[in-house]
Design a protein around this motif. Structure first.
Motif, PDB file in Angstrom:
ATOM      1  N   ALA A 158      34.121  45.601  42.245  1.00 45.78           N
ATOM      2  CA  ALA A 158      34.950  46.785  42.027  1.00 45.78           C
ATOM      3  C   ALA A 158      34.409  47.566  40.834  1.00 45.78           C
ATOM      4  CB  ALA A 158      36.397  46.374  41.787  1.00 45.78           C
ATOM      5  N   THR A 159      34.844  48.798  40.698  1.00 43.42           N
ATOM      6  CA  THR A 159      34.406  49.647  39.591  1.00 43.42           C
ATOM      7  C   THR A 159      34.767  49.015  38.250  1.00 43.42           C
ATOM      8  OG1 THR A 159      34.719  51.610  40.960  1.00 43.42           O
ATOM      9  CG2 THR A 159      34.596  51.950  38.586  1.00 43.42           C
ATOM     10  N   ASN A 160      33.868  49.127  37.304  1.00 43.69           N
ATOM     11  CA  ASN A 160      34.076  48.565  35.967  1.00 43.69           C
ATOM     12  C   ASN A 160      35.090  49.412  35.204  1.00 43.69           C
ATOM     13  OD1 ASN A 160      33.920  47.371  33.463  1.00 43.69           O
ATOM     14  ND2 ASN A 160      31.703  47.557  33.264  1.00 43.69           N
ATOM     15  N   GLY A 161      36.191  48.774  34.794  1.00 47.39           N
ATOM     16  CA  GLY A 161      37.210  49.479  34.027  1.00 47.39           C
ATOM     17  C   GLY A 161      37.077  49.295  32.529  1.00 47.39           C
ATOM     18  N   GLY A 162      36.064  48.527  32.084  1.00 41.79           N
ATOM     19  CA  GLY A 162      35.847  48.335  30.656  1.00 41.79           C
ATOM     20  C   GLY A 162      36.995  47.633  29.953  1.00 41.79           C
ATOM     21  N   ARG A 163      37.637  46.698  30.637  1.00 42.37           N
ATOM     22  CA  ARG A 163      38.821  46.032  30.073  1.00 42.37           C
ATOM     23  C   ARG A 163      38.434  44.848  29.193  1.00 42.37           C
ATOM     24  NH1 ARG A 163      39.411  47.123  35.449  1.00 42.37           N
ATOM     25  NH2 ARG A 163      41.110  48.525  36.062  1.00 42.37           N
ATOM     26  N   GLY A 164      39.300  44.560  28.230  1.00 49.50           N
ATOM     27  CA  GLY A 164      39.139  43.372  27.409  1.00 49.50           C
ATOM     28  C   GLY A 164      38.376  43.622  26.123  1.00 49.50           C
ATOM     29  N   PRO A 165      38.371  42.622  25.242  1.00 49.60           N
ATOM     30  CA  PRO A 165      37.679  42.742  23.956  1.00 49.60           C
ATOM     31  C   PRO A 165      36.176  42.547  24.108  1.00 49.60           C
ATOM     32  CG  PRO A 165      38.607  40.557  24.180  1.00 49.60           C
ATOM     33  CD  PRO A 165      39.060  41.319  25.388  1.00 49.60           C
ATOM     34  N   VAL A 166      35.451  42.868  23.062  1.00 50.20           N
ATOM     35  CA  VAL A 166      34.013  42.606  23.020  1.00 50.20           C
ATOM     36  C   VAL A 166      33.805  41.117  22.749  1.00 50.20           C
ATOM     37  CG1 VAL A 166      31.871  43.053  21.758  1.00 50.20           C
ATOM     38  CG2 VAL A 166      33.447  44.932  22.261  1.00 50.20           C
ATOM     39  N   GLY A 189      42.845  37.692  28.052  1.00 46.10           N
ATOM     40  CA  GLY A 189      44.089  38.196  28.621  1.00 46.10           C
ATOM     41  C   GLY A 189      43.888  39.028  29.869  1.00 46.10           C
ATOM     42  N   LEU A 190      42.865  38.708  30.655  1.00 43.87           N
ATOM     43  CA  LEU A 190      42.553  39.445  31.875  1.00 43.87           C
ATOM     44  C   LEU A 190      42.752  38.569  33.104  1.00 43.87           C
ATOM     45  CD1 LEU A 190      39.217  41.202  30.792  1.00 43.87           C
ATOM     46  CD2 LEU A 190      41.502  42.233  30.910  1.00 43.87           C
ATOM     47  N   GLY A 191      42.899  39.214  34.242  1.00 48.30           N
ATOM     48  CA  GLY A 191      42.943  38.513  35.510  1.00 48.30           C
ATOM     49  C   GLY A 191      41.707  38.845  36.325  1.00 48.30           C
ATOM     50  N   PHE A 192      41.343  37.948  37.243  1.00 50.06           N
ATOM     51  CA  PHE A 192      40.245  38.238  38.164  1.00 50.06           C
ATOM     52  C   PHE A 192      40.546  37.604  39.510  1.00 50.06           C
ATOM     53  CE2 PHE A 192      39.061  34.125  36.437  1.00 50.06           C
ATOM     54  CZ  PHE A 192      38.471  33.452  37.501  1.00 50.06           C
ATOM     55  N   ARG A 193      39.928  38.130  40.549  1.00 51.41           N
ATOM     56  CA  ARG A 193      40.165  37.642  41.903  1.00 51.41           C
ATOM     57  C   ARG A 193      39.078  38.185  42.822  1.00 51.41           C
ATOM     58  NH1 ARG A 193      45.403  41.474  41.708  1.00 51.41           N
ATOM     59  NH2 ARG A 193      44.320  43.483  41.832  1.00 51.41           N
ATOM     60  N   ALA A 207      43.844  43.993  34.232  1.00 45.09           N
ATOM     61  CA  ALA A 207      44.798  43.615  33.196  1.00 45.09           C
ATOM     62  C   ALA A 207      46.156  43.449  33.868  1.00 45.09           C
ATOM     63  CB  ALA A 207      44.869  44.690  32.118  1.00 45.09           C
ATOM     64  N   PRO A 208      46.908  42.399  33.534  1.00 43.28           N
ATOM     65  CA  PRO A 208      48.225  42.217  34.147  1.00 43.28           C
ATOM     66  C   PRO A 208      49.087  43.472  34.004  1.00 43.28           C
ATOM     67  CG  PRO A 208      47.626  40.265  32.901  1.00 43.28           C
ATOM     68  CD  PRO A 208      46.582  41.306  32.596  1.00 43.28           C
ATOM     69  N   THR A 209      49.717  43.886  35.101  1.00 43.92           N
ATOM     70  CA  THR A 209      50.597  45.055  35.081  1.00 43.92           C
ATOM     71  C   THR A 209      51.946  44.665  34.494  1.00 43.92           C
ATOM     72  OG1 THR A 209      49.515  45.963  37.041  1.00 43.92           O
ATOM     73  CG2 THR A 209      51.700  46.821  36.496  1.00 43.92           C
ATOM     74  N   ASP A 210      52.396  45.414  33.513  1.00 43.45           N
ATOM     75  CA  ASP A 210      53.665  45.103  32.860  1.00 43.45           C
ATOM     76  C   ASP A 210      54.826  45.675  33.678  1.00 43.45           C
ATOM     77  OD1 ASP A 210      55.776  44.538  31.235  1.00 43.45           O
ATOM     78  OD2 ASP A 210      55.027  45.608  29.472  1.00 43.45           O
ATOM     79  N   ARG A 211      55.533  44.796  34.375  1.00 42.99           N
ATOM     80  CA  ARG A 211      56.719  45.190  35.136  1.00 42.99           C
ATOM     81  C   ARG A 211      57.979  44.551  34.546  1.00 42.99           C
ATOM     82  NH1 ARG A 211      54.484  47.717  39.458  1.00 42.99           N
ATOM     83  NH2 ARG A 211      52.482  46.932  40.242  1.00 42.99           N
ATOM     84  N   TYR A 320      56.731  43.274  42.594  1.00 40.47           N
ATOM     85  CA  TYR A 320      55.981  42.430  41.657  1.00 40.47           C
ATOM     86  C   TYR A 320      55.102  41.486  42.457  1.00 40.47           C
ATOM     87  CZ  TYR A 320      59.055  38.439  42.659  1.00 40.47           C
ATOM     88  OH  TYR A 320      59.734  37.422  43.280  1.00 40.47           O
ATOM     89  N   GLN A 321      53.996  41.048  41.829  1.00 38.01           N
ATOM     90  CA  GLN A 321      53.069  40.142  42.480  1.00 38.01           C
ATOM     91  C   GLN A 321      52.501  39.170  41.454  1.00 38.01           C
ATOM     92  OE1 GLN A 321      50.390  41.485  45.510  1.00 38.01           O
ATOM     93  NE2 GLN A 321      51.155  43.584  45.434  1.00 38.01           N
ATOM     94  N   VAL A 322      51.729  38.210  41.945  1.00 39.52           N
ATOM     95  CA  VAL A 322      51.002  37.315  41.048  1.00 39.52           C
ATOM     96  C   VAL A 322      50.112  38.159  40.140  1.00 39.52           C
ATOM     97  CG1 VAL A 322      49.148  35.604  40.955  1.00 39.52           C
ATOM     98  CG2 VAL A 322      51.041  35.292  42.541  1.00 39.52           C
ATOM     99  N   GLY A 323      50.133  37.851  38.848  1.00 38.18           N
ATOM    100  CA  GLY A 323      49.344  38.612  37.884  1.00 38.18           C
ATOM    101  C   GLY A 323      50.134  39.680  37.168  1.00 38.18           C
TER     102      GLY A 323
END
Length: 390
Positions: A158-166, A189-193, A207-211, A320-323
């Protein structure tokens, strides 16, 4: 089937949909956050769709309103019959989520070179954003950028969203790809699948969606049937990171992280970076990253299991979903954390039920937020008992 029944479709090895199983007797599917999901389906061996349920094919499982629950290859297709069974008995089909494909690969120290040219002992990630590093590892070891003999033709990124720390870290030669991704993602603090997109499999980082403001569960809201929580003590509160000592001078450093439930407990763990050259300009960053991962894995564990009731305004798969991050009321206090696992069970007579696990055995940041809450709760109870005794 009931109106809430999960929809099950069969795909072939090319990921093309070839049929629907609408007469199964039971189905249990368990999507998981940063882990391998699973499913088990039972159907009469007399079903005219039974011939589709063979190893090599796969299942695509969706909610009644079409939201994807999970998908993956069939791993087992077993037949059984007892004297009380009618007809030809039953088939029990088991499988895993598409994320399982990542467990088939290792991280080569020189992924662009043939196996006979793997002279380096390590693969180095230097000051790279976590998502970018994860995508690169998948790309060069299994995806479009891998050697032809290793490339999975179905896998894209998938497209790189540049998420997470260095991050900066060094991988030992041929570390398991999936385990490395877990370590990086959990610390960041990221998810992957890996999910099916069209006729291919796509690696995604998110990144987990805050719901937590809308997906709220409590007995007094009428959307819970039961809940329980449990904790596991930490296994590491002090990481002793040792670098060098082979071809370069040794460098040692300790990293401490206080456990909220056992604030005086010190549990030391050796973190081996002796393969790292202490003359490296990024030595400090590598040691910091190794300590962060060790303390995250060894942190106190907290997990809340809830059985939500789907109501018109709050339903799994749609709201809501997993993640995702959700809120749940534990006794009198609201807490929030990521939905790590959901068990969906569907039968022909009862429809679909949901059991969600919120919080994790992997920690979240310093420790899982649920664990911190439970630690505070137990401390409060202890103080109350002390006051009563006095």
């Amino acid at each position: 089937m009931p109106s809430t029944a999960l929809r099950v479709y069969v795909r072939n090895t090319a990921l093309e949909r070839i049929g629907q199983i609408d007469d199964y007797t039971s189905l249990t599917v368990v999507p998981r956050y940063n882990a391998i999901g699973s499913f088990v389906l039972e159907v009469s061996a007399d079903s005219d769709k039974a011939g589709l349920l063979v190893e090599g094919n796969g299942l695509i499982i969706r909610t009644a309103d079409g939201a994807l629950v999970d998908s993956g290859p069939i791993r087992t297709a077993d037949w059984s019959r007892s004297k009380d069974d009618s007809g030809e008995g039953k088939l029990t089909v088991g499988g895993v989520s598409d994320t399982e494909v990542l467990t088939r690969y290792t991280c080569w120290p020189a992924p662009g070179s043939a196996i006979g040219s793997q002279a380096a002992a390590v693969y180095k990630i230097s000051a790279v954003v976590a998502e970018t590093a994860m995508r690169a590892l998948v790309n060069v070891n299994a995806g479009p950028g891998a050697l032809t003999v290793r490339k999975n033709p179905l896998l894209t990124l998938a497209t790189n969203g540049g998420r997470g720390p260095v991050i900066t870290r060094q991988l030992n030669q041929f570390d398991g790809l999936f385990v490395v991704l877990q370590d990086i993602a959990n610390a960041a603090g990221l998810g992957f699948r890996v999910v099916q997109v069209g006729a291919g499999l796509q690696f995604q980082v998110y990144a987990p969606t805050d719901r937590s403001g809308t997906a709220r569960f409590a007995f007094d809201l009428g959307n819970l049937t039961d809940a329980n929580y449990q904790t596991t003590p930490p296994t590491c509160t002090r990481a002793i990171v040792v670098a060098g000592g082979q071809s370069s001078p040794r460098s040692c450093k300790t990293y401490d992280r206080t456990d909220p439930l056992f604030p005086g407990l010190v549990l030391e763990q050796f973190v081996d970076l002796t393969s790292v050259d202490t003359a490296s300009v990024d030595l400090a960053a590598q040691m910091d990253q190794a300590a962060e991962e060790a303390l995250t894995v060894g942190a106190g564990k907290g997990s809340l299991a809830i059985s939500p009731i789907d109501i018109p305004l709050l339903q799994y798969g749609r709201d809501y979903q997993v993640g995702d991050t959700v809120s749940a009321k534990v006794r009198t206090t609201w807490m929030t954390d990521v939905v790590r696992e959901v068990t969906l069970t569907c039968t022909a007579s009862e429809g679909t039920t949901v059991k969600a696990a919120v919080g994790t055995s992997d920690g979240d940041g310093t420790v899982a937020r649920i664990y911190q809450y439970i630690a505070r709760l137990k401390q409060d109870v202890g103080r109350l008992k002390t006051r009563k005794a006095a």
